[in-house]
Design an enzyme around this catalytic site. Structure first.
Site, PDB file in Angstrom:
ATOM      1  CE  LYS A  20      38.344  35.099  45.342  1.00 47.40           C
ATOM      2  NZ  LYS A  20      37.787  35.579  44.059  1.00 47.40           N
ATOM      3  CB  SER A 165      39.187  38.222  31.299  1.00 47.58           C
ATOM      4  OG  SER A 165      38.169  37.794  32.195  1.00 47.58           O
ATOM      5  CG  ASP A 312      43.330  38.009  41.770  1.00 45.87           C
ATOM      6  OD1 ASP A 312      42.918  39.046  41.204  1.00 45.87           O
ATOM      7  OD2 ASP A 312      42.779  36.904  41.639  1.00 45.87           O
TER       8      ASP A 312
HETATM    9  C1  S3P Z   1      39.342  34.787  38.283  1.00 41.61           C
HETATM   10  C2  S3P Z   1      39.931  35.471  37.257  1.00 41.61           C
HETATM   11  C3  S3P Z   1      40.590  36.783  37.430  1.00 41.61           C
HETATM   12  C4  S3P Z   1      40.910  37.059  38.889  1.00 41.61           C
HETATM   13  C5  S3P Z   1      39.748  36.746  39.781  1.00 41.61           C
HETATM   14  C6  S3P Z   1      39.357  35.291  39.665  1.00 41.61           C
HETATM   15  C7  S3P Z   1      38.695  33.497  37.990  1.00 41.61           C
HETATM   16  O1  S3P Z   1      39.730  37.775  36.944  1.00 41.61           O
HETATM   17  O2  S3P Z   1      41.311  38.391  39.068  1.00 41.61           O
HETATM   18  O3  S3P Z   1      40.073  37.016  41.140  1.00 41.61           O
HETATM   19  O4  S3P Z   1      38.412  32.721  38.932  1.00 41.61           O
HETATM   20  O5  S3P Z   1      38.462  33.216  36.807  1.00 41.61           O
HETATM   21  P1  S3P Z   1      39.634  38.174  35.386  1.00 41.61           P
HETATM   22  O6  S3P Z   1      39.064  37.044  34.640  1.00 41.61           O
HETATM   23  O7  S3P Z   1      38.724  39.372  35.354  1.00 41.61           O
HETATM   24  O8  S3P Z   1      41.026  38.512  34.966  1.00 41.61           O
END
Ligand code: S3P
Length: 425
Positions: A20, A165, A312
């Protein structure tokens, strides 16, 4: 309502839906690059299709041929004003990352999402983007979506992430493409680095040295991208196979980027047998097969720097902890409270309903095992990872588990049930 019942083991060879995180980034970077990009293995899930819809509204021609996506890039400055509000649906990655790009445009954009998105914190991107000079406002003076982004000139910043993040890091880096001067992001705990790797493969001038990512103003050139299977989707099947003695499961061509493989470390710490094979590198991403053998597992402690590497996967690890012997303590995972649902409360509540002894901690949860899972009806809270975690609980359960609002599974893993059924014995 989805119903899942006990199996004796998982056996066979499967592939899981495309990653994803990488699918979102592939659409975004190819849309703002020069030339035509081809994306193979793209996740045809609701979240990533919302990213396609947003970029189409911004004037990008995107052909979706199911096994291949063709993006006719418009270059950094070729996007066009959307004639209506962009809608990201349930996708936090779409709204947070695209704001970095929208902040650098010469037109105004409004963007919103579903009920969950309108509650999720956007201050984490608004604060650094404003520091870069962005004009970005939330609803009625708040920092919640719907967001309005107006044209402005951006400058590079030197920003230390207050929470690890990847979404925030990526929003700043994408804004940095439009900024005058270098953009530096510092992270004390590594988060997923797909944006950095893909920017480099699109020709951006980006370096990543010990937690300091520096991006100089760059043009992007179209690329062909191979999206691996999503380790966060594979995690549901890996966890189930690892915890059901007698199972033998091979999952082909999964993304094994070290910023994402915390699940493998934890399954091994619980006594699981996991191997990797046929490793290749594509656009900086490591891809390989995962081979899992089922065993009786034991509890473990999950906390510290590993958390962003498995954030996740915590819902399904919590289920597995429920059938493992001994105590599992998950700490330092307060970010779970601001995901598609409050995943600490959602999981603890639903685990207790099906007979697993779980308690909330301020920053995680504690699970005491092993438990006999009794089954029954559970909520998904419209959260895809809660729905799939509860489906995995069904595989261990005395009576079937029925999951409400299970359609949300299509957000990240539309073929989840077919894939699971194909290896359930
Ligand atoms: C993601 C980062 C994560 C993850 C999310 C997808 C991404 O979130 O939990 O499902 O694609 O950058 P955070 O950046 O809030 O940690």
């Amino acid at each position: 309502m989805l119903e899942v019942q006990k199996v004796s083991k998982l056996q066979g060879t499967i592939k899981v839906a495309g990653d994803k995180s990488i699918s979102h980034r592939a659409i975004m970077l190819s849309s703002i690059s020069q030339g035509v990009s081809t994306i193979k293995g793209f996740l045809q899930g609701d979240d990533c299709n919302n990213t396609i819809a947003c970029f189409r509204r911004l004037g990008v021609e995107i052909e979706n041929k199911n096994d291949e996506i063709i993006v006719h890039g418009r270059g950094l400055h070729g996007l066009q004003k959307s004639d209506r509000t962009l809608d990201v649906g349930n996708s936090g990655t779409t709204i947070r990352l695209i704001c970095g790009i929208l902040a650098g445009q010469k037109f105004t954009t409004e963007i919103t999402g579903d009920g969950s998105i309108r509650k999720r914190p956007m201050d984490r991107i608004i604060i650094p983007l404003r520091e870069m000079g962005a004009k970005i406002e939330g609803k009625n003076g708040t920092t919640l979506a719907p967001l309005k982004i107006e044209p402005s000139d951006l400058n590079g910043i030197d920003y230390s992430l207050p929470v690890p993040s990847a979404q925030v890091k990526s929003a700043i880096l994408l804004g940095g493409l439009y900024a005058i001067g270098n953009t530096i992001v510092r992270e004390s705990i590594p988060s997923r680095n797909h944006t950095e790797l893909m920017l480099q493969s699109f020709g951006a001038n980006l370096s990543d040295k010990q937690g300091q990512i520096t991006l100089a103003p760059s043009q992007l050139e179209a690329q062909d991208i191979l999206v691996p299977g999503d380790i966060s989707s594979a995690a549901f099947l890996m966890a189930a196979a690892a915890g059901i003695p007698g199972s033998h499961l091979i999952i082909r061509q999964v993304g094994l980027n070290p910023t994402r493989t915390g699940i493998i470390d934890v399954l091994r710490a619980m006594g699981g047998k996991i191997e990797m094979d046929n490793i290749i590198n594509s656009g900086g991403e490591i891809i390989g097969d995962i081979i899992v053998e089922g065993k009786q597992l034991h509890g473990t402690n999950i906390g510290g720097d590993i958390i962003p590497r498995l954030i996740d996967e915590i819902p399904v690890l919590a289920v597995l902890a429920g059938v493992a012997e001994g105590t599992t303590r998950i700490t330092g995972a307060q970010e779970l409270k601001v995901k598609e649902s409050n995943r600490i409360t959602s999981m603890v509540t639903e685990l207790n309903k099906i007979g697993i002894s779980a308690t909330e901690l301020p920053d995680g949860m504690e699970i005491e095992g092993p438990n006999v899972i009794i089954g029954g009806e559970v909520e998904s809270y419209g959260d895809h990872r809660i729905a799939m975690a509860m489906a995995i609980a069904g595989l261990f359960s005395e009576e079937p588990i029925r999951i409400r609002e299970s359609e949300c599974i299509a957000i990240s893993f539309p073929d989840f049930m077919e894939t699971l059924s194909s290896v359930a014995k």
